[in-house]
Write a protein that holds these residues in place. Structure first.
Motif, mmCIF file in Angstrom:
data_model
loop_
_atom_site.group_PDB
_atom_site.id
_atom_site.type_symbol
_atom_site.label_atom_id
_atom_site.label_comp_id
_atom_site.label_asym_id
_atom_site.label_seq_id
_atom_site.Cartn_x
_atom_site.Cartn_y
_atom_site.Cartn_z
ATOM 1 N N GLU A 110 -10.579 -18.147 12.653
ATOM 2 C CA GLU A 110 -10.627 -17.511 11.333
ATOM 3 C C GLU A 110 -11.041 -18.509 10.253
ATOM 4 O O GLU A 110 -11.730 -18.156 9.298
ATOM 5 C CB GLU A 110 -9.264 -16.908 10.954
ATOM 6 N N SER A 136 2.011 -23.485 4.312
ATOM 7 C CA SER A 136 0.583 -23.203 4.409
ATOM 8 C C SER A 136 -0.152 -24.422 4.961
ATOM 9 O O SER A 136 0.361 -25.537 4.957
ATOM 10 C CB SER A 136 0.002 -22.789 3.053
ATOM 11 N N ARG A 155 -7.432 -21.995 2.986
ATOM 12 C CA ARG A 155 -5.976 -21.991 3.084
ATOM 13 C C ARG A 155 -5.539 -20.909 4.057
ATOM 14 O O ARG A 155 -6.022 -19.770 4.001
ATOM 15 C CB ARG A 155 -5.360 -21.721 1.719
ATOM 16 N N VAL A 156 -4.594 -21.277 4.929
ATOM 17 C CA VAL A 156 -3.974 -20.319 5.840
ATOM 18 C C VAL A 156 -2.488 -20.290 5.491
ATOM 19 O O VAL A 156 -1.823 -21.327 5.511
ATOM 20 C CB VAL A 156 -4.179 -20.715 7.322
ATOM 21 N N HIS A 157 -2.002 -19.103 5.160
ATOM 22 C CA HIS A 157 -0.591 -18.960 4.802
ATOM 23 C C HIS A 157 -0.134 -17.554 5.171
ATOM 24 O O HIS A 157 -0.773 -16.566 4.806
ATOM 25 C CB HIS A 157 -0.387 -19.204 3.308
ATOM 26 N N GLY A 159 -0.319 -15.868 7.786
ATOM 27 C CA GLY A 159 -1.304 -15.089 8.514
ATOM 28 C C GLY A 159 -2.556 -14.732 7.732
ATOM 29 O O GLY A 159 -3.479 -14.142 8.279
ATOM 30 N N GLU A 160 -2.602 -15.063 6.457
ATOM 31 C CA GLU A 160 -3.763 -14.770 5.609
ATOM 32 C C GLU A 160 -4.659 -15.997 5.506
ATOM 33 O O GLU A 160 -4.178 -17.123 5.383
ATOM 34 C CB GLU A 160 -3.313 -14.363 4.202
ATOM 35 N N VAL A 161 -5.972 -15.778 5.525
ATOM 36 C CA VAL A 161 -6.959 -16.850 5.398
ATOM 37 C C VAL A 161 -7.750 -16.604 4.126
ATOM 38 O O VAL A 161 -8.251 -15.502 3.902
ATOM 39 C CB VAL A 161 -7.915 -16.868 6.611
ATOM 40 N N GLU A 162 -7.833 -17.631 3.276
ATOM 41 C CA GLU A 162 -8.608 -17.492 2.050
ATOM 42 C C GLU A 162 -9.370 -18.773 1.753
ATOM 43 O O GLU A 162 -8.872 -19.872 1.988
ATOM 44 C CB GLU A 162 -7.717 -17.141 0.859
#
Length: 170
Positions: A110, A136, A155-157, A159-162
């Motif tokens: 991801e 994160s 950033r992965v925190h 389960g979210e990737v941004e």
């Protein structure tokens, strides 16, 4: 006052030595310090987090009125880590990041996908994984010819990737 060549040469040499020991960029003052000059709370904080870590190099960074120590070294298995440690006004040491270099193949799919979008398909030349105290993980991705600052960060925190639009604070 007459400036002689020897006086000029001596002044230039001193300036060069000072520039090598301390560098200021973008309001950050960076100074290499000996390991034995670390405040005692720094190695204590590291020992709590990663027992058996051997400190090899230390940089003191002053940025925006905050003092950080970037402490590089190795674990017993030979893997390299860097601890970024924020110093409190009371002399306490808080680990704000634990960093390591990774290869492209070693980052999550991801993150690779987000990186390829952010870079228009260009692969980074260096990747730093930074584990944060909030759980994160920040992936700092560096472009060819830009070794000082990441070209972009992911950033992965929870389960979210941004892909971040601004540089992560630490």
């Amino acid at each position: 006052m007459k400036l002689t060549f020897n006086t000029f040469l001596a002044a230039a040499s001193l300036s060069l030595v000072a520039a090598c020991a301390t560098a200021a960029t973008d309001e950050v003052v960076i100074t290499e310090i000996p390991v034995d000059a670390l405040p005692p709370s720094v190695p204590q904080a590291i020992a709590v987090e990663r027992d058996g870590f051997t400190i090899e190099e230390v940089l003191r960074k002053v940025r925006d009125g905050r003092t950080y120590y970037d402490v590089e070294g190795e674990l017993a298995d030979g893997s390299e880590l860097e601890f970024d440690i924020l110093m409190g006004a009371d002399g306490s040491a808080e680990i704000v990041e634990i960093q390591r270099d990774l290869e492209w193949e070693d980052i999550p799919t991801e993150v690779r996908d987000a990186a390829l979008v952010a870079s228009d398909g260009e692969l980074p030349v260096r990747i730093i994984e930074s584990v944060q105290t909030d759980g994160s993980v920040i992936y700092e991705l560096f472009a060819e010819g830009q070794p000082a600052d990441p070209a972009y960060e992911v950033r992965v925190h929870a389960g979210e990737v941004e892909t971040l639009s601004e540089r992560w604070i630490h």
